[in-house]
Scaffold this motif. Sequence first.
Motif, PDB file in Angstrom:
ATOM      1  N   PRO A  29       0.808  -1.230   0.000  1.00  0.00           N
ATOM      2  CA  PRO A  29       0.000   0.000   0.000  1.00  0.00           C
ATOM      3  C   PRO A  29       0.836   1.273   0.000  1.00  0.00           C
ATOM      4  CG  PRO A  29      -0.181  -1.149   2.103  1.00  0.00           C
ATOM      5  CD  PRO A  29       0.480  -2.085   1.158  1.00  0.00           C
ATOM      6  N   LEU A  30       2.030   1.223   0.596  1.00  0.00           N
ATOM      7  CA  LEU A  30       2.902   2.391   0.606  1.00  0.00           C
ATOM      8  C   LEU A  30       3.404   2.696  -0.807  1.00  0.00           C
ATOM      9  CD1 LEU A  30       4.553   4.607   1.978  1.00  0.00           C
ATOM     10  CD2 LEU A  30       6.331   2.896   2.437  1.00  0.00           C
ATOM     11  N   LEU A  31       3.897   1.670  -1.502  1.00  0.00           N
ATOM     12  CA  LEU A  31       4.387   1.868  -2.865  1.00  0.00           C
ATOM     13  C   LEU A  31       3.250   2.292  -3.794  1.00  0.00           C
ATOM     14  CD1 LEU A  31       6.824  -1.178  -3.223  1.00  0.00           C
ATOM     15  CD2 LEU A  31       7.410   1.227  -2.825  1.00  0.00           C
ATOM     16  N   THR A  32       2.077   1.723  -3.576  1.00  0.00           N
ATOM     17  CA  THR A  32       0.910   2.104  -4.373  1.00  0.00           C
ATOM     18  C   THR A  32       0.570   3.569  -4.152  1.00  0.00           C
ATOM     19  OG1 THR A  32       0.016  -0.147  -4.243  1.00  0.00           O
ATOM     20  CG2 THR A  32      -1.510   1.607  -4.850  1.00  0.00           C
ATOM     21  N   PHE A  33       0.613   3.983  -2.901  1.00  0.00           N
ATOM     22  CA  PHE A  33       0.331   5.389  -2.562  1.00  0.00           C
ATOM     23  C   PHE A  33       1.321   6.315  -3.258  1.00  0.00           C
ATOM     24  CE2 PHE A  33       1.372   9.104  -0.002  1.00  0.00           C
ATOM     25  CZ  PHE A  33       0.136   9.712   0.139  1.00  0.00           C
ATOM     26  N   LEU A  34       2.599   5.967  -3.200  1.00  0.00           N
ATOM     27  CA  LEU A  34       3.629   6.813  -3.819  1.00  0.00           C
ATOM     28  C   LEU A  34       3.468   6.865  -5.339  1.00  0.00           C
ATOM     29  CD1 LEU A  34       6.767   5.708  -1.733  1.00  0.00           C
ATOM     30  CD2 LEU A  34       5.436   7.814  -1.501  1.00  0.00           C
ATOM     31  N   GLY A  35       3.141   5.714  -5.954  1.00  0.00           N
ATOM     32  CA  GLY A  35       2.961   5.677  -7.394  1.00  0.00           C
ATOM     33  C   GLY A  35       1.768   6.499  -7.852  1.00  0.00           C
ATOM     34  N   LEU A  36       0.639   6.321  -7.196  1.00  0.00           N
ATOM     35  CA  LEU A  36      -0.566   7.062  -7.571  1.00  0.00           C
ATOM     36  C   LEU A  36      -0.422   8.549  -7.253  1.00  0.00           C
ATOM     37  CD1 LEU A  36      -3.381   4.609  -6.406  1.00  0.00           C
ATOM     38  CD2 LEU A  36      -2.507   4.968  -8.718  1.00  0.00           C
ATOM     39  N   ALA A  37       0.196   8.851  -6.125  1.00  0.00           N
ATOM     40  CA  ALA A  37       0.390  10.256  -5.755  1.00  0.00           C
ATOM     41  C   ALA A  37       1.302  10.957  -6.758  1.00  0.00           C
ATOM     42  CB  ALA A  37       0.983  10.350  -4.346  1.00  0.00           C
ATOM     43  N   GLY A  38       2.353  10.249  -7.190  1.00  0.00           N
ATOM     44  CA  GLY A  38       3.252  10.835  -8.183  1.00  0.00           C
ATOM     45  C   GLY A  38       2.533  11.137  -9.487  1.00  0.00           C
ATOM     46  N   PHE A  39       1.664  10.219  -9.904  1.00  0.00           N
ATOM     47  CA  PHE A  39       0.900  10.432 -11.126  1.00  0.00           C
ATOM     48  C   PHE A  39      -0.045  11.626 -10.972  1.00  0.00           C
ATOM     49  CE2 PHE A  39      -3.000   9.753 -13.581  1.00  0.00           C
ATOM     50  CZ  PHE A  39      -2.487   9.669 -14.868  1.00  0.00           C
ATOM     51  N   LEU A  40      -0.722  11.726  -9.838  1.00  0.00           N
ATOM     52  CA  LEU A  40      -1.655  12.825  -9.607  1.00  0.00           C
ATOM     53  C   LEU A  40      -0.940  14.170  -9.568  1.00  0.00           C
ATOM     54  CD1 LEU A  40      -3.983  11.228  -6.908  1.00  0.00           C
ATOM     55  CD2 LEU A  40      -4.520  11.661  -9.305  1.00  0.00           C
ATOM     56  N   ILE A  41       0.257  14.193  -8.992  1.00  0.00           N
ATOM     57  CA  ILE A  41       1.029  15.442  -8.935  1.00  0.00           C
ATOM     58  C   ILE A  41       1.430  15.874 -10.337  1.00  0.00           C
ATOM     59  CG2 ILE A  41       3.217  16.465  -8.192  1.00  0.00           C
ATOM     60  CD1 ILE A  41       2.995  14.742  -5.657  1.00  0.00           C
ATOM     61  N   TYR A  42       1.934  14.930 -11.136  1.00  0.00           N
ATOM     62  CA  TYR A  42       2.321  15.267 -12.503  1.00  0.00           C
ATOM     63  C   TYR A  42       1.118  15.750 -13.297  1.00  0.00           C
ATOM     64  CZ  TYR A  42       3.856  14.987 -17.320  1.00  0.00           C
ATOM     65  OH  TYR A  42       4.136  15.309 -18.633  1.00  0.00           O
ATOM     66  N   ALA A  43       0.005  15.017 -13.199  1.00  0.00           N
ATOM     67  CA  ALA A  43      -1.193  15.374 -13.952  1.00  0.00           C
ATOM     68  C   ALA A  43      -1.694  16.759 -13.568  1.00  0.00           C
ATOM     69  CB  ALA A  43      -2.288  14.332 -13.724  1.00  0.00           C
TER      70      ALA A  43
END
Length: 270
Positions: A29-43
């Motif tokens: 869940p931590l890696l998932t959070f970081l991956g999705l958060a990174g995508f949302l920040i870029y978007a």
Amino acid sequence: MTSTIETPGKARAAISKRHLRTDNWWLTPLLTFLGLAGFLIYATVRLFVDGYYWSPEQSYLAPFYSPCLATTCTEGSSHFLGQPFDLSALPSWVSPAMIILILPGGFRATCYYYRKSYYRSFWVSPPACAVPDGHKKYTGETRFPLIFQNVHRYFFYAAVLVGAVLTYDAGIAFFDQAGDFRVGVGTVILVLNAIAIWAYTLGCHSCRNIVGGRLTHFSKHPIRYWLWTQVSKLNKRHQFWAWVSMFSVVIADAYVWMVSAGVFTDLTII
């Protein structure tokens, strides 16, 4: 004399710990959070940049701005559907990307796999198997706002249109501004992104149900059965394609951004 039989599952075992897992269950869940958060920040950043999404020399159009449908679109970037939307009456910070990203964004947000991902990583509901939910009450997807998750199948149809547009963009990337055939690094990236987007879209659970659902006998529908088997192969790796397509669209968009901004020059392969 009567005896009381306790129904299994009614009460939790009398243990002091919240759970009995001893592995690193929190890592996923931590890696998932970081991956999705990174995508949302870029978007989010990309939505407000409102520029550097069209490179005319190579005919590269960034995925986040495709198709560019607003009257404010950079000249030459609205090659597919024209410019039907006038944003002049809206706040100046509204960009053309905000119009089109509603469709692929809605598709991913309501995707069955992504639901599990952000439910576990952002809402801790639950964070992992055999780990208690982080909330005292569970209502599922029966109330506002999660009841809107049921519109996923309709976003699927929109995602098919988006995939078709990105395929078209990949096609014109084989021809430069003069109309001459060429293959650059950006061409390869846009083609691979279109493939990843299609693999993710067609592997969707809704697509699998559309092509093979409500059938009593597959033997009487050989074409739909064949389609169902092919979609099932993609569906089996839906999680893989969900992440690959998410990263590929960011890489493709960022590459066109950098080329358009003059940060580096696109390398011609052929």
